[in-house]
Design a protein around this motif. Structure first.
Motif: not given
Lengths: 153, 173
Positions: B76, B69, A21-22, A25-26, B73
């Motif tokens: 936000r 997930v 998940q991290d 996002q990146e 992004v």
């Protein structure tokens, strides 16, 4: 659906939902920044490269500043109700056999195998991406698959 | 590359087996490896194993990303854009595109609404004291990567921005 593609690549590389998940996002931030650099071609190859690069950057960062993280298994069996549905889903979804088996590979092998068999890049493209000779890529992929086979057997 | 090399006629194919499956060998080498596999049970076994590992990855269904997930992004970003703080229209346009590319198929139908939200963000940005800076415009034009967006003769920034969004959508079509 490209979101699932990125997530799959991320999960195969990191081995657990939390880190995947991290990484996603990146990747989405990098995709947004990199929109201008996209040229017509394989969108998945482009996304796969971005995901792998973000993963490798993270690995390098962790190597410089090692952090200890409890394995996800502990989180998965930890008592207490999950805070929201997303979290519950991520907790319920144990990594599949392929993901687990990939984690047992040395990282060099895992990255090459994922770029080849999940992202679908050719050997010369992987060599460019990782800045290693094509012969090295071929050897990593072969050894990675051989180990993967033993893990999955 | 030649296989097998003259003085090592008994050597095994090893990593050439993976290269064979991936169609990464020249014709001569591929034929030589094929011939070798035909008479070497050990390499035949290894080829089967490698092929199984390869297919287990290639044929595995994509993992479905847990809800939130991907869209987290985007949401936000849009919120930040609405506040008219650090993100200009370029970000709104990119967010719209990203949400189109990555969101659930069910939400893709709302593209018009997303472009509309982008226009609103751009109007807000214009009505605020700091007009969209050249940097923001440069970002937008760079993001569009298209000569049409750089056409200075078009009347409104919003029109050009909308066009840029369409260009980006075509990019990702």
């Amino acid at each position: 659906m490209h979101g699932d593609f990125i997530y799959t690549v991320a999960l195969r590389l990191t081995g657990n939902h939390h880190d995947a998940q991290d990484l996603v996002q990146e990747v989405l931030l990098r995709v947004q920044r990199g929109l201008a650099s996209f040229r017509p071609g394989s969108l998945e190859a482009w996304l796969g490269r971005i995901t792998t690069n973000a993963f490798l950057d993270d690995v390098r960062r962790r190597r410089r500043r090692p952090v200890t993280r409890l394995p996800d298994v502990v989180e998965l069996v930890a008592p207490g109700a999950p805070r929201d549905a997303t979290e519950a889903l991520a907790r319920d979804a144990l990594p599949d056999d392929v993901t687990v088996a990939l984690q047992a590979l040395p990282e060099d092998y895992r990255v090459s195998v994922v770029l080849c068999d999940v992202v679908g890049l050719r050997y010369d493209e992987i060599a460019d991406e990782l800045d290693v000779p094509v012969g090295t890529v071929r050897s990593r992929i072969h050894r990675g698959r051989a180990q993967l086979r033993r893990k999955l057997a | 590359m030649t296989f097998p090399s003259g003085e090592h006629a008994s050597e095994h194919a090893g990593e050439l087996l993976s290269a064979l499956l991936d169609d990464e060998l020249d014709v001569d080498t591929a034929q030589a490896v094929d011939r070798h596999v035909g008479r070497c049970p050990e390499c035949r076994r290894e080829l089967t194993d490698i092929d199984e590992a390869r297919r287990s990855l290639r044929e595995a269904a994509p993992v479905i990303a847990p809800p939130g997930v991907i869209t987290g992004v985007v949401t936000r970003r849009r919120r930040a854009t609405r506040r008219g703080t650090t993100l200009g229209f370029a970000a709104a346009a990119a967010a719209a595109v990203i949400s189109l590319v990555f969101a659930d198929p069910a939400t893709v139908g709302s593209s018009t609404a997303q472009v509309g939200a982008g226009q609103k963000a751009e109007q807000e940005a214009r009505s605020s004291r700091d007009r969209p800076s050249n940097i923001r415009r440069a970002e937008l034009l760079a993001a569009a990567g298209n000569a049409a967006a750089a056409d200075e003769s078009r009347p409104s920034f919003a029109d050009r921005a909308e066009e840029a969004v369409r260009d980006l959508l075509e990019f990702f079509g």
